[in-house]
Each structure stands twice: as C-alpha cells, then as structure tokens.
Design a protein around this motif. Sequence first.
Motif, mmCIF file in Angstrom:
data_model
loop_
_atom_site.group_PDB
_atom_site.id
_atom_site.type_symbol
_atom_site.label_atom_id
_atom_site.label_comp_id
_atom_site.label_asym_id
_atom_site.label_seq_id
_atom_site.Cartn_x
_atom_site.Cartn_y
_atom_site.Cartn_z
ATOM 1 N N TYR A 78 28.019 93.754 52.928
ATOM 2 C CA TYR A 78 28.420 94.633 51.829
ATOM 3 C C TYR A 78 29.700 95.351 52.218
ATOM 4 O O TYR A 78 29.893 95.717 53.376
ATOM 5 C CB TYR A 78 27.329 95.672 51.536
ATOM 6 N N ILE A 126 24.051 103.189 45.902
ATOM 7 C CA ILE A 126 23.846 101.925 45.208
ATOM 8 C C ILE A 126 22.545 101.308 45.693
ATOM 9 O O ILE A 126 22.285 101.229 46.901
ATOM 10 C CB ILE A 126 25.011 100.944 45.452
ATOM 11 N N THR A 127 21.704 100.916 44.750
ATOM 12 C CA THR A 127 20.503 100.140 45.039
ATOM 13 C C THR A 127 20.834 98.680 44.732
ATOM 14 O O THR A 127 20.947 98.305 43.571
ATOM 15 C CB THR A 127 19.324 100.601 44.181
ATOM 16 N N PRO A 128 21.029 97.840 45.767
ATOM 17 C CA PRO A 128 21.489 96.459 45.529
ATOM 18 C C PRO A 128 20.475 95.655 44.690
ATOM 19 O O PRO A 128 19.292 95.911 44.733
ATOM 20 C CB PRO A 128 21.627 95.892 46.935
ATOM 21 N N LYS A 158 29.206 92.364 47.486
ATOM 22 C CA LYS A 158 28.170 91.792 48.343
ATOM 23 C C LYS A 158 28.554 90.364 48.675
ATOM 24 O O LYS A 158 29.085 89.641 47.828
ATOM 25 C CB LYS A 158 26.814 91.814 47.631
ATOM 26 N N TYR A 204 23.868 101.911 40.277
ATOM 27 C CA TYR A 204 24.817 102.874 40.833
ATOM 28 C C TYR A 204 24.428 104.284 40.403
ATOM 29 O O TYR A 204 24.073 104.519 39.248
ATOM 30 C CB TYR A 204 26.233 102.572 40.343
ATOM 31 N N LEU A 218 29.071 94.241 42.973
ATOM 32 C CA LEU A 218 27.937 95.096 42.645
ATOM 33 C C LEU A 218 28.316 96.219 41.687
ATOM 34 O O LEU A 218 27.515 96.630 40.852
ATOM 35 C CB LEU A 218 27.344 95.706 43.916
ATOM 36 N N SER A 276 22.446 95.504 40.270
ATOM 37 C CA SER A 276 22.446 96.669 41.142
ATOM 38 C C SER A 276 22.450 97.945 40.299
ATOM 39 O O SER A 276 22.756 97.932 39.116
ATOM 40 C CB SER A 276 23.665 96.653 42.064
#
Length: 422
Positions: free
Chosen positions: A346, A420-422, A364, A36, A378, A34
């Motif tokens: 999440y 956050i981009t998982p 997650k 951040y 994450l 992920s």
Amino acid sequence: MRGNQFLRLLTHLAGRTALIVIALALGNVAWGGSKYRMLYSFSGGNDGGGVYAGVALDDKGNLYGTTSGGGAYGEGTVFQVAPGRGGKWIEHVLYNFCAKSRCTDGALPVSGVILDAAGNLFGTAGGGVSNSGVTFELRQDLASPNGWRFRLIYNGGSDVGLVLDKVGNLYGVLGAGEYGEGAISELSPGSHGWTETFLYSFCPKFPCANGVIAAAGLVWDRAGNLYGTTQFGGNFPPQCPGSAGCGVAYQLESLGGGKWKYRVLHRFAAFPNDGQLPYAGVTLDSKGNVYGTTLYSGTSSGTVFELSPQQDGSWKETILYDFPNSEKNGGAPAGGVTFDNLGNLYGTASAGGDPNCNCGVVFKMTPQANAKWKYSVLHRFKGTDGVGPGYNLIFDKNYKHLYGTTVEGGSGGYGVVYEITP
C-alpha cells in the motif's frame, strides 16, 4: 527547508491553482471496495497545520504526529489524535514549538515522531542553536503542560526522522558529518546526556557517486542492518538528466563492535525508464527484498521498485509499477510502501487522481501468480478530504485499518489525518 521544498513540489506536480476552495468535510467515502474516513482536519490555528510526515500508533489506538506550522507560537506542534465517543476523534496538542527564545527548542517540524516501548516520543525539528535543528523527547507527565514533558536531547536534527534499536539508541541522518554533506548517526543515552557518533558521512569524494541528501529515514532488517535512500547523487549526466544526480538506495551493514559498512544497492537512472529521485524510504519483506518508490521518471510519473539480493552480492532492481497516467492512477509518489499481513503493498501518490483536483491517491498493489503486481486505486483525494498524501501509511495491529496524513486540504484547509479500511 525540506517541508517548503515538498510543498512547492506538490504544487508543481499537481498542476493546480494555488488556492483551493474548501467545502464541507466528507464523511465516509467508499472507492473500489475500500472505506475512507477523515479523522481530523487541521485549521492552521492553535491545533497546528501542514502535516508533512505520517503518524505513529500506540497500543491503545492513539495516533501521534507533527505539524509544520500553527500551534501557540505559529512554529508547529506535536499532536495526538485519539478515538473518542461516538466514533469521533479528538486532537490534543502535546507540545508547541518555539516556546523558548529564538526557537532554541525547535521549530517547523516536517518529520514525524516514533514511540519507544514505554510510550515515550522522539522526533526532530528545525530551529535550535545556530539553526542546526534539534532532537527531542516527550514523556508523559501529568504535572507538565498538556500532560507531556518536553526535553531537548541533542542540539542537532534533520528532516528525515529517527529509528530506535532494541536498547534505546536513536539512528538517523543527523549532523554535517565529516565532509559537510550529512551523516548517518547514532545517538546514545548516557549519564551525561546523549552522544552522537557518525556511522557514515556522505560524499567522501565529489561528485557524490554514493549518494547525498537523504530525504527519508532509515529502516532495520532482522540482522541489524540499516537501509535508506538519498534523493541526489549516484548517477550523473548522461545517465541522469539532473546535474545533482538521481539518487541511490543503500545499506549500512552492521559488522559488530560498533563498525559499519556502507554499500550502494542501486543507483537510479541506471537504464532507460528507471526511476529517479527517491523521496521516501524503503520497506523490507521477510526475505530481505527492499521496496520503495521514486518521485520521477519511469515512462511518466514515478515508479514502485523492488531490489533483490543476488548470489554474487549484487542487487537486482525490478520495476513493479510504472505510473503512466497521473490524471487517473496518480503520480509522483513521495511516500514509501507498506505491507499488510498477506503480502500486499500500500502507498500514496502525491499528484493525479481526481481530474478536478489532482490531489493524489492511496493505492494498493497485489502480487499475481506470474510474478507481476496488480495496481488499484483505493482512494482519490478531492481537496475537501485532503490534498497531497506524502508519507508512509501504517496499519493497526490487526491489519484492519490504514492511517495516513495529507499536507493540505480537508475542511480546515491545513491537512488531515485519515483512516482507510481496505
């Protein structure tokens, strides 16, 4: 006040020193695949500070929330964080609380804001007439200071936020209720202002077996029923070790014609290692199952739970995750859980994570073929990128980015808004 309780709670659970030395702000941080990014760090000055609630997202990608302190009068703000040039995000203060004598316009908000279809904001704050809290509206108005017009719509408020129905009525835990222990209420707009109607008053009979003191807001299902939690009430000793009770999850069923029926779905501490003290609200899936977290118990540091309706009308609780080690995977989840479009959950835990900070994590949970769930971290907060994530995360419309807040930390020391981009 709930915000102060939460801050003391986070400090106790994290087991850290009162002072945090803030270093340079982190940029992009990758963990477990992920990404951040800290979008904005509050300084505690005119920009506000102390972000206890999550953020709301409009269709242009702007984020909205509240700070519990700072601002022009030191009593909190409503803010917008908007994407700017070069990937930089810019904060705008939309309203500074306590602009009127004795803070009759509100002060120290610890719940967030919601948006209606027209882009107007609604929220609650403390202060107000007789210190009973306020419910407010903010409308875009270029002729007003900061481009928004503030309007007090009800002399009464709460710390748990609001939800809207399809015709513009507001719902929340507002007012003392019939028994003085709070009530689930409806606020309806009319030609002479807004009218409050109590839908259910908590604690009709002591010792409040049906729950008391809601710590989080409500959520709708597709049939128009409301769901929520109370932090206390429910089971008492010997089932629950706390004398105030261990909390409940509830449904407020809409019967039509303005009638509602309150139903307890689960009383926590119902069995050994059951969760206790739900501090967040709940989330529903497409089948009507209810998901949430508890701040305490399980085998160690809180739980993620699911409540499923049964054919006989009862509800069955399943513990999806039991936080076993707050030093690594996090613990004491004070926020709820959020679904993506693939059925993954999440959430945040307010403590644990990085052993040098115990500042909390973003996690997650992925459903497995054996009806179990796989838990993964994450992001572990380190202080310089935030301390104490406490409230629900939200996705953008494409489920590509998650947005959240922390109470403290960041380069300014007074909380952050992050992505956050998982």
